[in-house]
Design a protein around this motif. Structure first.
Motif, PDB file in Angstrom:
ATOM      1  N   GLN A 119      70.429  29.081  59.998  1.00 31.35           N
ATOM      2  CA  GLN A 119      70.308  29.082  58.555  1.00 31.35           C
ATOM      3  C   GLN A 119      71.857  29.476  58.209  1.00 31.35           C
ATOM      4  O   GLN A 119      72.438  28.635  57.421  1.00 31.35           O
ATOM      5  CB  GLN A 119      69.442  29.978  57.918  1.00 31.35           C
ATOM      6  N   ALA A 198      64.154  29.061  53.116  1.00 30.28           N
ATOM      7  CA  ALA A 198      65.085  28.951  54.092  1.00 30.28           C
ATOM      8  C   ALA A 198      64.625  28.052  55.263  1.00 30.28           C
ATOM      9  O   ALA A 198      63.961  28.228  56.207  1.00 30.28           O
ATOM     10  CB  ALA A 198      65.163  30.154  54.900  1.00 30.28           C
ATOM     11  N   TRP A 200      65.915  25.743  57.251  1.00 26.88           N
ATOM     12  CA  TRP A 200      66.631  25.928  58.303  1.00 26.88           C
ATOM     13  C   TRP A 200      66.415  26.962  59.509  1.00 26.88           C
ATOM     14  O   TRP A 200      66.487  26.774  60.766  1.00 26.88           O
ATOM     15  CB  TRP A 200      68.451  25.483  58.220  1.00 26.88           C
TER      16      TRP A 200
END
Length: 239
Positions: A119, A198, A200
């Motif tokens: 992330q 989030a 990723w």
């Protein structure tokens, strides 16, 4: 260990985060949540990050690497906590069975770290604090896919005004979930807002789980169960 992790997350939520009450929730998120731009150095110290009406975080000097770990045990709401703990309950015990308590703990933490780092790498200028166990739990789901791909799990499918329960192989649900996260991450990179999710981190955790389970799962366990046919022990859990 699965139950211990659930208990720890719940305890942190009820005590350190005040069960979502103000100002404990905002204080915990600001002081222990992971800010990707803070870790990458892309967001200058002293930057004010608005969390809501009348609430803002101020970034600290330095990358604050310990927040890679602390952010894994924080949540943003009751729904966030209960959703994450439900998925950990569904998939965690069987993955833990394959590797034992302490190896599972290491697997869980490494998956969470990999999730957070991806992330940060792909959203290095993000200034909003990131919290939640979903990256580590995504790793557990990736491990489950490797170990128990053909387990039949029950899914509620809306048909008109009714909900039907349909048993599907675990791999269909898990790959579908992963594709949704991947598309969400690509959309964020393309410039669209991700609604605070989030994506990723979910992708990174899942991919880490796919790889790490081959290292942490005991070979004797995998060999002994490879030829067996599993059935769910509750929703999404193998007997």
């Amino acid at each position: 260990m699965t139950w211990a992790i659930i208990a720890l997350n719940t305890l942190v939520w009820l005590t350190l985060q005040g069960a979502g009450t103000s100002p404990a929730l905002a204080t915990s998120v600001c002081t222990l949540g992971l800010i990707p731009g803070e870790l990458s150095g892309a967001v200058p110290p002293g930057t004010s990050v608005e969390l809501g009406e009348g609430l803002a975080c101020v970034t600290d000097p330095g990358p604050q690497p310990t927040r890679l770990l602390t952010s894994m045990f924080l949540h943003g709401s009751w729904l966030h906590l209960l959703g994450n703990m439900w998925f950990l309950f569904l998939f965690g015990n069987n993955v833990e069975d394959s590797m034992g308590r302490w190896r599972f703990a290491a697997f869980y933490l490494l998956s969470g770290l990999a999730a957070a780092l991806l992330q940060v790498v792909l959203e290095p200028t993000a200034a909003v604090p990131m919290v939640g166990a979903s990256g580590a739990i995504s790793g557990v789901m990736g491990g489950y896919l490797v170990l128990y791909p053909t387990v039949r799990v029950f899914t509620l499918v809306p048909i008109g005004f009714f909900l039907m329960s349909i048993a599907l192989p675990a791999w269909t649900m898990l790959i579908y979930w992963f594709v949704i996260q991947l598309l969400g991450g690509v959309t964020m990179v393309a410039g669209a807002k991700g609604g605070g999710v989030a994506f990723w981190a979910h992708v990174g955790g899942f991919l880490a789980g796919l790889i790490l389970v081959k290292i942490f799962a005991r070979r004797d366990y995998v060999a002994a169960h490879r030829a067996q046919r599993y059935r769910p022990r509750g929703l999404g859990r193998a007997a």
